[in-house]
Design a protein around this motif. Sequence first.
Motif, short mmCIF file in Angstrom:
data_model
loop_
_atom_site.label_atom_id
_atom_site.label_comp_id
_atom_site.label_asym_id
_atom_site.label_seq_id
_atom_site.Cartn_x
_atom_site.Cartn_y
_atom_site.Cartn_z
N ARG A 170 -114.40 -5.02 85.52
CA ARG A 170 -115.53 -3.77 85.06
C ARG A 170 -115.14 -3.13 83.74
NH1 ARG A 170 -116.25 1.90 87.63
NH2 ARG A 170 -117.11 2.34 85.30
N ALA A 171 -113.40 -3.46 82.93
CA ALA A 171 -112.07 -3.64 81.87
C ALA A 171 -113.12 -4.59 81.04
CB ALA A 171 -110.77 -2.81 82.39
N VAL A 172 -112.71 -5.88 81.55
CA VAL A 172 -112.77 -7.25 80.56
C VAL A 172 -113.90 -7.48 80.87
CG1 VAL A 172 -111.95 -9.96 81.59
CG2 VAL A 172 -110.54 -8.51 82.52
N LEU A 173 -114.37 -7.00 81.68
CA LEU A 173 -116.74 -7.06 81.33
C LEU A 173 -116.86 -6.85 79.55
CD1 LEU A 173 -118.51 -8.07 84.70
CD2 LEU A 173 -117.64 -9.97 83.51
N ARG A 174 -116.28 -5.65 79.56
CA ARG A 174 -116.17 -4.62 78.17
C ARG A 174 -115.33 -5.15 76.99
NH1 ARG A 174 -116.39 -0.45 81.86
NH2 ARG A 174 -114.43 0.40 81.75
N MET A 175 -114.63 -6.16 77.23
CA MET A 175 -114.00 -7.01 75.96
C MET A 175 -115.22 -7.24 75.25
SD MET A 175 -110.65 -8.20 78.07
CE MET A 175 -109.29 -7.15 78.75
N PRO A 176 -114.50 -7.43 73.46
CA PRO A 176 -115.32 -7.29 73.11
C PRO A 176 -115.09 -9.12 72.57
CG PRO A 176 -114.16 -6.15 72.03
CD PRO A 176 -114.46 -6.38 73.07
N SER A 177 -113.96 -9.36 72.79
CA SER A 177 -113.19 -10.45 72.16
C SER A 177 -113.10 -11.91 73.61
CB SER A 177 -112.12 -10.35 71.66
OG SER A 177 -111.33 -11.98 71.56
N GLU A 178 -113.97 -12.99 73.43
CA GLU A 178 -113.60 -13.90 74.65
C GLU A 178 -112.28 -14.24 74.70
OE1 GLU A 178 -115.29 -17.94 75.49
OE2 GLU A 178 -116.97 -17.00 73.49
N GLN A 179 -111.84 -14.59 73.55
CA GLN A 179 -110.36 -14.91 73.67
C GLN A 179 -109.65 -14.09 74.69
OE1 GLN A 179 -107.96 -15.57 70.18
NE2 GLN A 179 -106.49 -15.97 71.30
N GLY A 180 -109.83 -12.21 74.44
CA GLY A 180 -109.21 -11.50 75.60
C GLY A 180 -109.61 -11.09 76.77
N ARG A 181 -110.77 -11.88 76.71
CA ARG A 181 -110.95 -12.21 78.85
C ARG A 181 -110.78 -13.34 79.14
NH1 ARG A 181 -115.85 -10.47 76.07
NH2 ARG A 181 -117.08 -13.12 75.74
N HIS A 182 -110.97 -14.71 78.23
CA HIS A 182 -110.51 -14.97 78.62
C HIS A 182 -108.51 -15.05 79.62
CE1 HIS A 182 -109.56 -19.33 79.37
NE2 HIS A 182 -107.49 -19.55 78.75
N LYS A 183 -107.49 -14.43 78.25
CA LYS A 183 -106.57 -14.13 78.67
C LYS A 183 -106.99 -12.79 79.98
CE LYS A 183 -102.00 -11.90 76.57
NZ LYS A 183 -100.97 -11.65 75.20
N ALA A 184 -107.14 -12.30 79.95
CA ALA A 184 -106.72 -11.58 81.38
C ALA A 184 -107.72 -11.76 82.63
CB ALA A 184 -107.93 -10.13 81.06
N PHE A 185 -108.47 -12.25 82.41
CA PHE A 185 -108.73 -13.79 83.58
C PHE A 185 -107.47 -14.36 84.12
CE2 PHE A 185 -113.40 -13.15 82.54
CZ PHE A 185 -113.32 -11.94 83.95
N SER A 186 -106.69 -15.05 82.88
CA SER A 186 -105.78 -16.09 83.46
C SER A 186 -104.32 -15.21 83.88
CB SER A 186 -105.10 -16.58 81.94
OG SER A 186 -106.12 -18.02 81.38
N MET A 187 -103.78 -13.50 83.39
CA MET A 187 -103.80 -12.98 84.26
C MET A 187 -104.19 -12.91 85.95
SD MET A 187 -102.95 -10.98 80.70
CE MET A 187 -101.84 -9.25 82.13
N CYS A 188 -104.70 -12.17 85.66
CA CYS A 188 -105.35 -11.91 86.73
C CYS A 188 -106.18 -12.54 87.75
CB CYS A 188 -106.34 -10.66 86.59
SG CYS A 188 -106.19 -9.50 86.03
N LEU A 189 -106.33 -13.88 88.06
CA LEU A 189 -106.97 -14.50 88.41
C LEU A 189 -105.51 -15.31 89.67
CD1 LEU A 189 -110.04 -16.72 87.11
CD2 LEU A 189 -110.17 -14.78 88.36
#
Length: 311
Positions: A221-240
Amino acid sequence: MPNVSSVSEFLLLAFTDTRELQLLHFALFLGIYLAALLGNGLILSAVACHHRLHTPMYFFLLNLALLDLSCISTTLPKAMANALWDTRTISYQGCVAQVFFFVYFIGAEYSLLTVMAYDRYVAICKPLHYGSLLSSRACAQMAAAAWGSGFLNAVLHTATTFSLPLCHGNAVDQFFCEIPQILKLSCSNAYLREVWVLVLNVSLVFGCFVFIVLSYVQIFRAVLRMPSEQGRHKAFSMCLPHLAVVSLFVSTAVFANLKPPSISSPSLDLVVTLLYSVVPAALNPLIYSMRNQELKDTVRKMFPYMLLKHP
């Protein structure tokens, strides 16, 4: 009622009676074991020797690599020795030790994966409080709690399992001493004591699983609310990577221990047990390094020739 027997040794599962196939099994297990040693050894060395990786996430990853190495070293060397020397035996004391250490490391690993989910949750959902919630002292305490919970779990299961009288021989239908297989050898009216321990254990495992799932619901939920695509990519890279490791570990372990008897067979039991007891130790380093550029760069810097070949 079957006679209660005194057992001085157990007979482990024989993969085959053909000598060539025994050597093939030895080579296969040796390859998996060396891959686990190399992958986890690289992670241990990279995290321990490079200050840039002295963060909570990599501290927990170091503990995970140590647990993976310990877990696979509990089961695979004996299986390799039996295949190489064409034997099936393991002493009673050796079987007790295998059960204790395997349950210890598996239980500690699951607890650690739960802690790692909390680490990812705080990093993404509460980044401003990350330093205070996951200080060096807090990380050490959580890691110690994971190892301690595994130890207590192992003491409980080992003491209960080997206090049961055995009525059905000493042949274990698995390549190492696994609790469900030992319970099959116990007297039908005695194994219920261990069943209650298993029920308690499953309840705790389910509680940890719910915690992990809820953590990832909040994370996504927090990742999908991130405005930056780069931020979302980094977050998914940390969690997946962590989510992939948890999914592999939980699905195979639960299926191995809770599958209905109607679909149980020696071949299926063997494959599922390999999937949760051996394969994760070899795959986890690969899973965690695939999307982690920082870890890959650190490992490459440990080997200058690799750095030259892969700029």
